[in-house]
Enzyme design. Structure first.
Site, PDB file in Angstrom:
ATOM      1  N   PRO A 284       0.828  -1.203   0.000  1.00  0.00           N
ATOM      2  CG  PRO A 284       0.138  -0.869   2.221  1.00  0.00           C
ATOM      3  CD  PRO A 284       0.851  -1.855   1.326  1.00  0.00           C
ATOM      4  NE  ARG A 286      -3.786   6.557  -4.967  1.00  0.00           N
ATOM      5  CZ  ARG A 286      -3.344   7.374  -5.929  1.00  0.00           C
ATOM      6  NH1 ARG A 286      -3.571   8.666  -5.848  1.00  0.00           N
ATOM      7  NH2 ARG A 286      -2.706   6.890  -6.977  1.00  0.00           N
ATOM      8  NE  ARG A 322      -2.569  12.106  -7.020  1.00  0.00           N
ATOM      9  CZ  ARG A 322      -3.877  12.190  -7.068  1.00  0.00           C
ATOM     10  NH1 ARG A 322      -4.490  13.239  -6.567  1.00  0.00           N
ATOM     11  NH2 ARG A 322      -4.584  11.216  -7.577  1.00  0.00           N
ATOM     12  CB  CYS A 354       5.191  29.837 -17.807  1.00  0.00           C
ATOM     13  SG  CYS A 354       5.742  31.216 -16.820  1.00  0.00           S
TER      14      CYS A 354
HETATM   15  C1  LIG Z   1       2.961   2.501  -7.164  1.00  0.00           C
HETATM   16  C2  LIG Z   1       3.045   1.101  -6.725  1.00  0.00           C
HETATM   17  C3  LIG Z   1       2.455   0.700  -5.520  1.00  0.00           C
HETATM   18  C4  LIG Z   1       1.649   1.619  -4.643  1.00  0.00           C
HETATM   19  O1  LIG Z   1       0.464   2.023  -5.235  1.00  0.00           O
HETATM   20  P1  LIG Z   1      -0.625   2.817  -4.378  1.00  0.00           P
HETATM   21  O2  LIG Z   1      -1.688   3.115  -5.335  1.00  0.00           O
HETATM   22  O3  LIG Z   1       0.037   4.067  -3.876  1.00  0.00           O
HETATM   23  O4  LIG Z   1      -1.065   1.943  -3.269  1.00  0.00           O
HETATM   24  C5  LIG Z   1       2.631  -0.613  -5.121  1.00  0.00           C
HETATM   25  N1  LIG Z   1       3.342  -1.491  -5.872  1.00  0.00           N
HETATM   26  C6  LIG Z   1       3.920  -1.141  -7.040  1.00  0.00           C
HETATM   27  C7  LIG Z   1       4.671  -2.156  -7.807  1.00  0.00           C
HETATM   28  C8  LIG Z   1       3.786   0.164  -7.503  1.00  0.00           C
HETATM   29  O5  LIG Z   1       4.335   0.503  -8.677  1.00  0.00           O
END
Ligand SMILES: *Cc1c(COP(=O)(O)O)cnc(C)c1O
Length: 425
Positions: A284, A286, A322, A354
């Site tokens: 995890p 995000r 984002r 810009c």
């Molecule tokens: C980016 C990524 C994550 C994390 O993704 P989230 O959406 O932030 O939970 C986990 N594993 C891999 C391989 C990723 O590239």
């Protein structure tokens, strides 16, 4: 532990926006703006939710470093028992510097691992290489043999599962660059088992990011489960299933129930892997950190072009990309709580960079913001500063971590000298 009644730790107290009792306006005075503010309590709460869901499942949460790679946050997560998912040698070094004992709980993902990165990971005795191609497998075998090491590997399989999310952060379809097509995986594992320095130990999958339904995760893991059974029938000792990351949050909602939402996700995963007798890895990013963070900014100017009202802030797309990159929505709250009678006006909130893509909100109804006012862009704890750039020769913001009401500066604001340091002329 503080329980947050809202999905976010940023709430009004005495009509001023605060985080764990700390007044955001006071932080702006002390540290300047733009400023990233994170709540340690909120991150702990999210990690606790996940750990509680898997309390009876052998598991490790390998936090995805790229979501927010601040050393202070990595150290804190390691202290909570987390391992890490890394995608570069730079991120490996972040783990080493913040929490060296957690190196043995590192999984290394990514489609383009370089030999120096592979070597560094081998010497760090990481838990697992998530191998994304047959070519990478050959290189890993050579480097491990040279170093006299054995690399535990999982193939990152591409399950060809569709998950509803922004196309830039969807990764689990055959057309994406990630992983090895699951139909080919068995054959590749057979070959892997014959390679010196390689020990097939797991199967890994990651279908994308900001995925809000549970079903795609369950589908992907169901396919992984069948593969694990086949591989065991082939005599391989598969002990790890890495379910990846990608579980999303609700950026727009004031009532998102993170606990209920993660409970549904966890239940689906537990059901699929039940009785498989594996150590579950999850990655995890995000979910743990996004809502714990906000980007505090000050309004520089307001202006009107024809019918359009613009609010120009000192934060820009280089600080938080984002909206520009993914058309992402971030809630925006004035730091001074507007009275309920304050009329809303429809504005674009934009930065000084810009580019017309440099916006935080378009045609959004917000309480009137005037020059000098402070506002918080919510849910900025993930893919905020970690995706920042120096575009327009702008320094990156400072970061503070608020832990039970204690404020700690965890990254100072950059100086122009920091920016110019690598240049030769
Ligand atoms: C980016 C990524 C994550 C994390 O993704 P989230 O959406 O932030 O939970 C986990 N594993 C891999 C391989 C990723 O590239």
């Amino acid at each position: 532990m503080t329980a947050f009644s809202s999905p976010r730790p940023f709430v009004y107290a005495d009509h001023r926006l605060a985080c764990s009792g700390v007044d955001l306006a006071a932080l702006a005075e002390e540290f300047g703006t733009p400023l990233y503010i994170y709540s340690a309590d909120a991150i702990r709460e999210r990690a606790g939710m996940l750990q509680a869901e898997f309390a009876t499942t052998p598991h490790t949460l390998c936090y995805a470093v790229k979501a927010n790679s601040s050393l202070a946050i990595l150290r804190m997560l390691a202290g909570l028992g987390c391992g890490f998912d890394i995608v570069s040698g730079g991120e490996l070094e972040r783990v080493r510097r913040s929490s060296p004992a957690a190196l043995r709980a590192v999984v290394f993902s990514g489609v383009g691992k370089q030999t120096w990165e592979i070597d560094a990971a081998l010497h760090s005795e990481i838990l697992l290489f998530n191998v994304e191609s047959e070519a990478e497998l050959e290189v890993l075998s050579q480097r491990a043999s040279l170093a006299g090491k054995t690399a535990r590997i999982a193939l990152r399989v591409n399950p060809d599962v569709f998950a509803e999310t922004h196309p830039y952060i969807s990764t689990g379809l055959r057309e994406h660059k990630f992983g090895i097509a699951i139909e080919r995986a068995r054959q590749v594992y057979r070959h892997a088992a014959t390679l010196p320095g390689i020990e097939p130990a797991g199967v890994s999958v990651h279908i994308g990011s900001q995925i809000r339904s549970v079903e795609p995760f369950a589908q992907a893991l169901q396919r992984v489960r069948s593969l694990v059974e086949e591989l065991r029938a082939d005599g391989l000792s598969i002990r790890y299933v890495d379910g990846g990351g990608g579980f999303g949050i609700e950026y727009g909602s004031q009532t998102f129930d993170a606990a209920a939402s993660i409970a549904a996700y966890a239940a689906a995963i537990r059901t699929v892997i039940q009785g498989l007798d594996v150590h579950l890895l999850l990655e995890p990013g995000r979910f743990l950190v996004a809502q714990a963070g906000a980007l505090l900014t000050r309004v520089l100017y307001t202006k009107q072009n024809g019918a359009k009202h613009f609010v120009i802030t000192d934060a820009a797309m280089n600080d938080l990309i984002r909206p520009a990159l993914y058309q992402a929505h971030h809630e925006i709250l004035p730091v001074q709580e507007p009275s309920p009678e304050t009329p809303g006006i429809v504005v674009d909130v934009v930065g000084p960079v810009c580019e017309s893509g440099d916006f935080f909100a378009r045609d959004r109804t917000l309480p009137e913001l005037r020059a000098g006012d402070l506002a918080a862009l919510l849910d900025a704890g993930a893919y905020g500063l970690s995706l920042a750039s120096h575009y327009n020769t702008r320094v990156n913001p400072a970061e503070v971590l608020i832990d039970q009401g204690q404020v700690r500066l965890i990254r100072r604001r950059e100086t122009l000298d920091d920016l110019f340091a690598p240049e030769l002329f």
